[in-house]
Design a protein around this motif. Structure first.
Motif: not given
Length: 381
Positions: A21-27
């Motif tokens: 999700s945006k702004a989480r684990r791959l941000a």
């Protein structure tokens, strides 16, 4: 594979990142950082083929909301493919990833013997803020002034109303997507396609909303579309390695032959329907019908959209051929990558799983602005 024309494009490897999700684990990863590990993994998967071909001839990537600057070329350089490898970027909104694969396949079909990488990436977490004259806007118009241009949640709501699709039916479809994805995760059916990134080894959203889907409020007043029966805003990347059938044959590599495809336009007020006529056109060009397709991946941006497309194709909501391991409602929808994710999923479901030669699969995407993109593939061994 011996009866395929030598210039038939064949997908011989397919990989993707986990989806977050945006702004989480791959941000922390931009487009290049998301994509380059996937490109490297594809070359490693088919190392002998790539070596025999003298490397990769081109990289084509889809993207919707990035900063521009031709991310395909930047990702090719970051992946270590060599400064002689060009790159091209495609924007057909959430159909971009599948469109990029089809664009990458075109030179092969025309007789070019080089290998191509095609796919897509999206990083809403790092996407720039867009503005005109200092006034920020979330997206460009999909249509000119005077034509309908609904935001996607409203378009999904309008489609649910026009098609008579209830809240209960949408919620049931979304829950089914999550259930199938959770089963596939437990069974390890995503393992061979994933390139772990940032410590993330699985799609972040699987199962996160399934239990609360019936309790979530609608996104519009007295509507039926909710956060639970809609997909999330996501980061992720996916790509495939394409080779001429002659090269795949020499290396004895199984894969998915691209047999037919179609891109169509439809009513921009109901853009969610585009996948249906696109798939119908692609199948008709091959002389096939929906009943001939053993595995179908439809990008599930909204449950209402997917159910409406299936209804027009004469396919039941719970047909086991459709997104058998869950779709975007569970895995996530990184816009510019989602069409490529569908292709990667077909590779896992058909090639990795050992489906026999001749088995047909298809991927289809409905696109904002009133577009549809579809491709039909055939297992070759």
């Amino acid at each position: 594979m011996s009866d395929l024309p030598a210039s038939t494009p064949v997908i011989v490897a397919a990989r993707r990142t986990p989806i977050a999700s945006k702004a989480r684990r791959l941000a922390q990863f931009g487009l290049v950082e998301l994509t380059s590990p996937v490109l490297r993994a594809l070359c490693e998967d088919a190392d002998e083929l790539v070596t025999a071909a003298g490397g990769i001839s081109d990289v084509v990537l889809g993207n919707c909301m990035g900063p521009g600057g031709n991310p395909a070329r930047a990702a090719a350089l970051a992946a270590g493919l060599g400064d002689h490898v060009p790159g091209g970027s495609v924007d057909r909104q959430c159909g971009s990833g599948l469109a990029a694969i089809l664009d990458a396949a075109a030179p092969i079909r025309a007789g070019d013997s080089g290998l191509r990488l095609g796919g897509g990436a999206e990083s809403p977490s790092t996407a720039p803020i867009r503005s005109i004259g200092g006034t920020a806007y979330s997206r460009a118009r999909f249509t000119p002034q005077g034509f309908p241009d609904p935001d996607m949640p409203q378009a999904a709501e309008d489609l649910a109303t026009a098609s008579g699709i209830s809240r209960l039916r949408q919620d049931r479809y979304a829950q089914l997507s999550h259930h199938r994805a959770a089963e596939a995760l437990t069974a390890g059916r995503f393992s061979s396609e994933l390139v772990p990134l940032g410590g993330l080894h699985a799609d972040e959203g699987i199962g996160r909303r399934s239990g609360v889907i019936p309790r979530l409020p609608p996104l519009t007043r007295q509507g039926t579309v909710t956060a639970g029966n809609s997909t999330r805003i996501n980061d992720g990347a996916a790509a495939v390695l394409l080779a001429p059938a002659s090269a795949a044959r020499q290396q004895n590599l199984p894969g998915l032959a691209l047999r037919s495809h179609a891109m169509v336009g439809c009513d921009p007020s109901l853009p969610g329907l585009g996948a249906a006529p696109a798939l119908q056109h692609a199948l008709a060009r091959l002389g096939a019908e929906t009943s001939d397709v053993n595995a179908l991946e439809i990008v599930e941006a909204f449950a209402s959209q997917t159910v409406a497309v299936l209804a027009r194709l004469g396919i039941d909501d719970d047909d086991p051929r459709v997104c058998a391991d869950g779709g975007a409602l569970a895995l996530g929808h990184p816009w510019g990558a989602s069409g490529a994710v569908a292709a990667v999923r077909l590779f896992s479901r058909l090639v990795t799983s050992g489906a026999p030669a001749g088995t047909l699969g298809a991927a289809a995407v409905s696109v904002g602005g009133g577009l549809g993109i579809a491709a039909v593939v055939e297992v070759v061994r």
